[in-house]
Write a protein that holds these residues in place. Structure first.
Motif, PDB file in Angstrom:
ATOM      1  N   LEU A 510     -29.792  27.870   3.136  1.00 25.48           N
ATOM      2  CA  LEU A 510     -29.953  28.258   2.253  1.00 25.48           C
ATOM      3  C   LEU A 510     -31.751  27.534   1.240  1.00 25.48           C
ATOM      4  N   TYR A 511     -31.658  29.065   0.279  1.00 23.25           N
ATOM      5  CA  TYR A 511     -33.698  28.476  -0.671  1.00 23.25           C
ATOM      6  C   TYR A 511     -33.030  29.152  -1.827  1.00 23.25           C
ATOM      7  N   ILE A 512     -32.326  28.049  -3.331  1.00 23.52           N
ATOM      8  CA  ILE A 512     -32.440  29.161  -4.427  1.00 23.52           C
ATOM      9  C   ILE A 512     -33.483  28.814  -5.051  1.00 23.52           C
ATOM     10  N   CYS A 513     -33.251  29.596  -5.915  1.00 19.62           N
ATOM     11  CA  CYS A 513     -34.315  29.259  -7.217  1.00 19.62           C
ATOM     12  C   CYS A 513     -33.954  29.967  -8.729  1.00 19.62           C
ATOM     13  N   TYR A 514     -34.076  28.540  -9.369  1.00 19.41           N
ATOM     14  CA  TYR A 514     -33.678  29.076 -10.528  1.00 19.41           C
ATOM     15  C   TYR A 514     -34.386  28.494 -11.772  1.00 19.41           C
ATOM     16  N   SER A 515     -33.861  28.527 -12.923  1.00 21.40           N
ATOM     17  CA  SER A 515     -34.925  28.068 -14.265  1.00 21.40           C
ATOM     18  C   SER A 515     -35.454  26.620 -14.042  1.00 21.40           C
ATOM     19  N   PRO A 516     -36.230  26.639 -14.026  1.00 20.30           N
ATOM     20  CA  PRO A 516     -36.542  25.421 -14.960  1.00 20.30           C
ATOM     21  C   PRO A 516     -36.291  24.206 -15.901  1.00 20.30           C
ATOM     22  N   LEU A 517     -35.617  24.762 -16.360  1.00 21.23           N
ATOM     23  CA  LEU A 517     -34.732  23.969 -17.555  1.00 21.23           C
ATOM     24  C   LEU A 517     -33.083  23.840 -16.940  1.00 21.23           C
ATOM     25  N   GLY A 518     -32.921  23.750 -16.016  1.00 19.47           N
ATOM     26  CA  GLY A 518     -31.609  23.458 -15.506  1.00 19.47           C
ATOM     27  C   GLY A 518     -31.734  22.204 -14.388  1.00 19.47           C
ATOM     28  N   THR A 519     -30.682  21.796 -14.598  1.00 21.77           N
ATOM     29  CA  THR A 519     -30.547  20.225 -13.731  1.00 21.77           C
ATOM     30  C   THR A 519     -30.165  20.028 -12.597  1.00 21.77           C
ATOM     31  N   LYS A 520     -30.732  19.405 -11.912  1.00 19.91           N
ATOM     32  CA  LYS A 520     -30.053  19.053  -9.617  1.00 19.91           C
ATOM     33  C   LYS A 520     -28.717  19.332 -10.124  1.00 19.91           C
ATOM     34  N   ALA A 521     -27.816  18.749 -10.628  1.00 14.14           N
ATOM     35  CA  ALA A 521     -26.175  18.599 -10.671  1.00 14.14           C
ATOM     36  C   ALA A 521     -26.082  20.095 -11.551  1.00 14.14           C
ATOM     37  N   GLY A 522     -26.802  21.274 -11.760  1.00 10.57           N
ATOM     38  CA  GLY A 522     -26.163  21.772 -12.204  1.00 10.57           C
ATOM     39  C   GLY A 522     -26.549  22.797 -11.082  1.00 10.57           C
ATOM     40  N   ALA A 523     -27.540  22.425 -10.209  1.00 15.33           N
ATOM     41  CA  ALA A 523     -28.089  23.253  -8.516  1.00 15.33           C
ATOM     42  C   ALA A 523     -27.197  22.779  -8.174  1.00 15.33           C
ATOM     43  N   ILE A 524     -26.776  21.586  -7.618  1.00 19.76           N
ATOM     44  CA  ILE A 524     -26.119  22.051  -7.250  1.00 19.76           C
ATOM     45  C   ILE A 524     -24.471  22.419  -7.183  1.00 19.76           C
ATOM     46  N   SER A 525     -24.357  23.027  -8.710  1.00 14.70           N
ATOM     47  CA  SER A 525     -22.678  23.281  -8.840  1.00 14.70           C
ATOM     48  C   SER A 525     -22.783  24.938  -7.971  1.00 14.70           C
ATOM     49  N   ALA A 526     -23.989  25.120  -8.902  1.00 16.13           N
ATOM     50  CA  ALA A 526     -24.749  26.666  -8.384  1.00 16.13           C
ATOM     51  C   ALA A 526     -24.250  26.653  -7.621  1.00 16.13           C
ATOM     52  N   VAL A 527     -24.503  26.085  -6.118  1.00 16.72           N
ATOM     53  CA  VAL A 527     -24.618  26.350  -4.762  1.00 16.72           C
ATOM     54  C   VAL A 527     -23.496  26.718  -3.981  1.00 16.72           C
ATOM     55  N   ASN A 528     -22.948  25.686  -5.154  1.00 19.66           N
ATOM     56  CA  ASN A 528     -21.608  26.383  -4.214  1.00 19.66           C
ATOM     57  C   ASN A 528     -20.887  27.539  -4.782  1.00 19.66           C
TER      58      ASN A 528
END
Lengths: 549, 263
Positions: A510-528
């Motif tokens: 899985l490769y995700i690309c998201y906003s530069p303002l997002g946080t790592k924690a945000g990215a992980i919850s996004a993945v789920n």
């Protein structure tokens, strides 16, 4: 002759690695977790895979012999296949050979003639010059030529030019001579040149006797990935000639000008290079499906399955470069590389738009020694839906053409025509459907099915350069994740314009690309959340129940 | 196609007489049955033998048009002489301008013509000129009832290769195949390197009807196909009181020159 092909025994694949692994049919779990076993991840087929099982990227980059997979990655990469194993393979292949056309014989005859010094005047005399495409006129001494981001050259071991992406091969013959000299120089020392890194350029060499492929790139790709692309070009050439014929020609005549046989195919190779620069399919080594309601897809697949003929091996329905349905002969598996080559062939020529085409094609990963015969036609003019029927019999045009007619009839009778048309109108879905505000784009690949899904690339990646830059970032993450000496499972990348996250497990990538303002924690919850969404939508985004005849 | 084919597609093999719709059976049956002096593989309307495509509904072409007779026509010649363009001009009345698109393998299209009140379906095989497809095209020569051999008047090599093509045709095609030589691209008068007389001379030498065409302007395109269709139609349904159709004369009479002063 065709009858031989259908002997049950003849179809059995001697090499165990060509069949997908067993034990995939474990219970499908509700929520995907990192511990997910291969075969239960979202998008995994319920009844086995459609493709040859490619466990990882390394499978694709290694030489085609199965034995190579056992060797260590360091040894494996970029090394020419051992002659003995190649011989064995070609022997195996000729045993299960699909019908080989008489082409090799024609060439043999001609070579013999030319040796006797009476080659002319056959209608075959090379006349590529009569149809100058734009690139032929490009001046190779100009700066503009030097400025191209990626050059690709193919030459024979005698140093004769075979293909150049930009500029005419003739004008480049001395350059190619230098390339061959470099290769030979190191070989004389029992060594092999793999790449030269200088001044922001990577010069990558791939040796596949009797050809040498060279790329000169200014892109951010790793050496490994560039070599991977060169291999695609090599397979593309094989798909036109077969490995057997290619070798035969150069055994007979070392300084043969291969451009004669490849005349008219430059466009296909050019297209492949362009496609690789913006389609993640090649990077992922997987195939993207057209999003389609499962009921519609099943109806299409069943219609396709019913319109069978004895000589048919694969029936493939595609739209754009997306797979709609694939039906295969039992126990026969298509390799994603072969399917990519077919997709490229179709997208590179508009001559299939009308009428019905019938052409020999070698699927190098399936069997590099023989030709299949492909019937290619669009179902309807205004609809971007192309049907590809792969047959073993050169003489079977009318039988196969009738399969197409029957397929269309069945499709009409099942009344899915309208639904299919509707789906074709929106061949890509928007990332907004996932409902994660910061998420801009993602690529999800199910390893066991060999399929991947990805939304449309939207703002801010509007311009072509921006799209290529995004793909470049994925390429970078991919190369880090699959680095042969130090592979990574999780990568978190923070860039000035976007953040990316890569997650590679034994079951999926899985490769995700998201906003530069997002946080790592945000990215992980996004993945789920994203994984849950993919699981929910999997029967639309993937082909879960592949059919056989 | 080969013996194998005949044996396998039994539905097709038995079909010819049944394949003809009533109209043609009434007028043409007696003629075809009696007057087929040409060997074992006459160019008679025996499409279904090798034409499995139409087996389901024999008298309906894929475009849904009814027809009385069906013939296979093949376009051959060097790569880039304009085979596909000629076909597109004939079939759709359009010219494929712009970049060169090379045909991959062979391309199959149908067109139904009305010749003297008889609907004749031409199944047209557009072949790739490139060398690597030679073996595929060879396989289809023997089924062709007519061959259109093209060269490009702006390309000397394509003209020089005609002899080799004729040798190939002689080797692979049926003995009684209808053959016609076409010098294409006469609209490019500036770039012409093969004179009309050269083409005529060569054609005469081989006893082949000849005309110059232009897929771009449409010159003689329709005529080339119509002439072929007429010849094939006359061959297959010889009506007792009809004068023998002479392809050469017909072509001579109907052909139009590229310039304004010749015609």
């Amino acid at each position: 002759m065709a009858a031989d092909v259908h002997r049950k025994k003849g179809w059995e694949v001697p090499n165990g690695s060509l069949a997908p692994g067993d034990g995939q049919h474990v219970e499908r779990s509700e929520s995907p977790t990192p511990g997910l076993a291969q075969g239960t991840e979202p998008g995994a087929g319920q009844e086995g895979a459609m493709f040859v099982h490619t466990r990882s990227y390394e499978d694709l980059t290694s030489p085609e012999d199965g034995a190579a997979a056992v060797r260590s990655p360091e040894e494996r990469q970029g090394e020419p296949a051992e002659p003995t194993s190649m011989e064995q393979i070609s022997k195996d292949f000729s045993e299960l050979s699909t019908q080989l056309t008489g082409m090799a014989l024609d060439v043999e005859e001609e070579i013999r003639q030319s040796k006797e010094g009476k080659l002319e005047p056959s209608p075959q005399t090379t006349r590529r010059d009569s149809v100058l495409s734009g690139k032929e006129e490009e001046d190779v001494t100009m700066d503009a030529w030097r400025m191209h981001r990626k050059h690709v050259f193919v030459l024979s071991e005698a140093g004769k030019p075979v293909y150049s992406r930009y500029g005419s091969e003739e004008a480049l013959s001395s350059t190619m001579g230098v390339m061959m000299a470099l290769v030979s120089f190191l070989e004389a020392e029992k060594n092999a040149i793999r790449s030269i890194h200088a001044d922001g350029y990577k010069v990558v060499f791939v040796r596949r006797s009797p050809l040498v492929l060279v790329a000169v790139a200014r892109t951010r790709q790793s050496e490994q990935e560039i070599a991977h692309e060169l291999l695609y070009i090599y397979y593309q050439i094989l798909s036109l000639l077969t490995w057997t014929q290619l070798n035969h020609i150069f055994q007979q005549k070392q300084n043969y000008d291969l451009r004669r046989l490849l005349a008219g195919s430059e466009r296909i190779t050019d297209n492949l290079l362009d496609l690789m620069a913006h389609d993640p399919s090649f990077l992922m080594g997987a195939v993207r499906c057209l999003p389609l309601a499962a009921s519609v897809r099943d109806a299409v697949s069943t219609s396709l399955q019913q319109a069978k003929a004895k000589s048919l091996v694969f029936s493939i329905l595609l739209s754009g470069n997306q797979l709609v349905s694939l039906v295969r002969k039992k126990d026969q598996f298509l390799h994603p590389i072969d399917l990519h080559l077919l997709f490229n062939l179709i997208s590179s020529s508009s001559s299939f738009r009308e009428g019905e085409a019938w052409t020999p094609i070698c699927l190098p990963k399936f069997n590099s020694s023989g030709f299949f015969h492909a019937h290619i036609s669009y179902l309807e003019q205004e609809m971007d839906l192309c049907l590809l029927l792969v047959s073993t019999d050169r003489e079977d045009f009318f039988t196969v053409s009738d399969c197409k007619r029957r397929f269309q009839e069945r499709l009409r009778r099942r009344g899915v025509h309208h639904a299919l048309q509707e789906a074709l109108r929106t061949p890509f879905y928007s990332v907004a459907q996932v409902g994660i505000p910061d998420l801009r784009h993602f690529i999800y690949k199910s390893k066991s099915s060999g399929l991947f899904t990805s939304p449309e690339i939207e703002a801010p990646y509007v311009h072509e350069e921006e799209k290529e830059r995004l793909l470049g970032l994925y390429q970078y993450l991919h190369s880090r994740a699959h680095n042969s000496s130090r592979p990574l499972k999780n990568i978190y990348f923070t860039g000035p314009r976007e953040n990316l996250l890569a997650w590679v497990t034994s079951a999926f990538e899985l490769y995700i690309c998201y906003s530069p303002l997002g946080t790592k924690a945000g990215a992980i919850s996004a993945v789920n959340k994203l994984m849950k969404w993919i699981r929910k939508e999997e029967d639309r985004l993937f082909i879960l129940t592949p059919q056989t005849y | 196609m080969s013996r194998k084919k005949a044996a396998r597609s039994k539905g097709g093999g038995a079909a010819p007489s049944a394949a003809l719709p009533p109209a043609a059976q009434g007028s043409g049956r007696a003629g075809t049955g009696a007057g087929a002096p040409r060997g074992s593989a006459p160019a008679a309307p025996e499409l279904p033998r090798s034409g499995g495509a139409a087996a389901g509904r024999p008298s309906l072409s894929s475009s849904g048009e009814f027809y009385d007779l069906a013939f296979k026509v093949m376009l051959v010649g060097d790569s880039g002489v304009g085979k596909t363009c000629l076909l597109v001009r004939f079939k759709d009345g359009a010219f494929l301008a712009g970049s060169f698109i090379s045909t991959v393998g062979i391309d199959f299209r149908n067109k139904v013509l009305t010749v003297d009140g008889v609907k004749v379906k031409l199944q047209i095989w557009d072949t790739a000129g490139q060398e690597r497809f030679r073996s595929v095209t060879h396989a289809y020569y023997r089924d062709a009832h007519a061959l259109l051999l093209l060269y490009d008047v702006t390309n000397k090599a394509s003209f020089d290769n005609i002899q080799a093509w004729l040798t190939e045709i002689h080797e692979y095609a049926q003995q009684d195949v209808v053959l016609m030589l076409l010098g294409n691209k006469v609209d490019s008068a500036q770039d012409r390197v093969v004179k009309r007389e050269d083409g005529e001379k060569l054609a005469k030498e081989y006893g082949v009807p000849f005309m110059e065409t232009s897929a771009k302007s449409g010159l003689n395109v329709e005529l080339a196909f119509t002439a072929i269709a007429k010849e094939l139609k006359h061959r297959s349904m010889k009506l007792p009181n009809e004068p023998k159709f002479k392809l050469h004369d017909y072509v001579k009479k109907e052909v139009r020159g590229s310039g304004c002063c010749r015609s």
